[in-house]
Design an enzyme around this catalytic site. Sequence first.
Site, mmCIF file in Angstrom:
data_model
loop_
_atom_site.group_PDB
_atom_site.id
_atom_site.type_symbol
_atom_site.label_atom_id
_atom_site.label_comp_id
_atom_site.label_asym_id
_atom_site.label_seq_id
_atom_site.Cartn_x
_atom_site.Cartn_y
_atom_site.Cartn_z
ATOM 1 N N TYR A 1 20.088 -49.456 40.604
ATOM 2 C CA TYR A 1 21.184 -49.417 39.476
ATOM 3 C C TYR A 1 20.618 -48.448 38.377
ATOM 4 C CZ TYR A 1 22.326 -53.665 42.016
ATOM 5 O OH TYR A 1 22.883 -54.603 42.913
ATOM 6 N N GLU B 1 22.166 -45.634 42.570
ATOM 7 C CA GLU B 1 23.269 -45.777 41.519
ATOM 8 C C GLU B 1 24.643 -45.328 42.046
ATOM 9 O OE1 GLU B 1 23.999 -46.610 38.234
ATOM 10 O OE2 GLU B 1 25.986 -45.827 38.707
ATOM 11 N N CYS C 1 32.922 -50.006 9.350
ATOM 12 C CA CYS C 1 32.173 -50.675 10.452
ATOM 13 C C CYS C 1 30.816 -50.528 10.500
ATOM 14 C CB CYS C 1 32.868 -49.980 12.138
ATOM 15 S SG CYS C 1 31.960 -50.866 13.277
ATOM 16 N N ASP D 1 18.223 -53.291 37.527
ATOM 17 C CA ASP D 1 18.905 -53.350 36.219
ATOM 18 C C ASP D 1 20.376 -53.568 36.626
ATOM 19 O OD1 ASP D 1 19.964 -53.301 33.621
ATOM 20 O OD2 ASP D 1 18.995 -51.472 33.139
ATOM 21 N N CYS E 1 31.212 -58.159 6.537
ATOM 22 C CA CYS E 1 32.059 -57.185 6.827
ATOM 23 C C CYS E 1 33.329 -57.885 6.407
ATOM 24 C CB CYS E 1 31.810 -57.005 8.422
ATOM 25 S SG CYS E 1 33.151 -55.749 9.082
ATOM 26 N N CYS F 1 21.472 -57.980 31.736
ATOM 27 C CA CYS F 1 22.147 -58.293 30.337
ATOM 28 C C CYS F 1 22.994 -59.712 30.312
ATOM 29 C CB CYS F 1 23.123 -56.845 30.139
ATOM 30 S SG CYS F 1 24.495 -56.756 31.556
#
Length: 468
Positions: free
Chosen positions: A328, A349, A176, A398, A75, A425
């Site tokens: 979550y 949530e 992009c 999560d 890129c 994550c």
Amino acid sequence: MSRKMKNKVVTNLTIERIATEGKCVGHHEGKVVFVQGVAPGDVVDVRITRGKSSFMEGEAIKFHEYSKDRIDPFCSHFGTCGGCKWQHINYDLQKTYKRQQVVDQFTRIGKVEIPEVMPIVGSANTRYYRNKLDFTFSNNRWLTREEIDSGAAFERNALGFHIPKMFDKIVDIEHCYLQGDISNDVRNELRAFALSNSLSFYDIRNQVGLLRNLIIRTTSTGESMVIVQFGGDNAEEIDLVMNFLHEKFPQITALLYIINLKKNETFNDLEVVTFAGRAYIEEEMEGLKFRIGPKSFYQTNSDQAYELYKVTRDFAGLKGDEVVYDLYTGTGTIANFVAKQAKQVIGIEYVEAAIEDAKLNSLVNGLENTLFYAGDMKDMLNDDFIAAHAKPDVIITDPPRAGMHDDVVNMLLKLAAPKIVYVSCNPATQARDVALLSEKYSVDKIQPVDMFPQTYHVENVVLLTLKS
Ligand SMILES: C[S@@+](CC[C@H](N)C(=O)[O-])C[C@H]1O[C@@H](n2cnc3c(N)ncnc32)[C@H](O)[C@@H]1O
């Protein structure tokens, strides 16, 4: 930073390995030196930008040797735009480093007994894999050193991404590689139209300007949502922009706009106007439909979200008679994904709009065994809640990057469900939480999944089983 350290240059530093958050490390006089934008095997001179008693941070100013694992970034914005920091490392190695991050976090932070971490589930697409991008309009385009030195006058309006750590500087994006064609076309055409019609680009310091932000969302089924945020409310100009997009891109299935006169770009509390098409797009997975509104969260790599959910469902090992809690739950995607294999699924949530989407998604898919509740997890998941609902056989959790609140971890220990599937994550906070849960649980499986090629981010799924 002490005066002594300021601008100090460490010469011939050998980069040894990748540490957390994509930074690489070398050692100098017994101290760890963190450096961005290099690769293990590089030998560099580093200007120190931050120094502490136990570590230093710096930037590479000269390369003496290049790592044999380096590849040419594809890129033209690489190095300026903060989006894909690992384009200089080949994808196989990226996967190795990501898996290693999980191993490191679980051995250093978790300090629990773990099985062999499975090979990472790689992404078939390492480019154009995102279904959502968020571009910012600005009257303060980032200029390169050459542009500044040339003394020439340049167009200062830009539409693109923030320069890392600079809230008011935007790199103008030409192409992009993260999102498919419609995204590049819409962004470039809209910018050209705005420039040729002398429409104002947002001035964040003075909080004025018509064009503020552009969000493009796509689905694997070919739908697309374009949301333009306006920082002014001139109806004529807004109409001009929206009509242009509508005529130029009739394939957009949800063309929306927001008038945002607030100081920040968040729009959860603002009205979203449907200019043309529908107010949502629909993603599909295993025949299930997921309705995505402008305010809904949806995993940004749809193909890998499917891989992640399959691992999660596989670890849950459902036979059909289980009560599953999906903590979550966001818009209830995992809850709805596993619902056909469970007796009941209960999702919690804190974003109310997401819970409305979760319920709608159950309805759209004819799933009648799901229940969804909105509220902060640490307040929701209490004794009264458990007394009012069936006890879980499997808990899927999560949480966001920060991991779970202590009260939630303690509640999970108290609930003592036979299985917990922990999706994360951020393996660092996951390892911390798993260490707390190890009081009653053993770690049976660890499966990293790559959702974000060309970045250091890694998603990780852990199966915890109640100790007998
Ligand atoms: C990583 S996302 C999970 C998304 C979902 N499992 C999916 O795959 O689409 C984390 C979710 O936790 C929610 N959340 C964050 N903090 C929370 C809290 N304290 N209580 C309840 N939910 C929370 C966020 O709104 C977000 O939807």
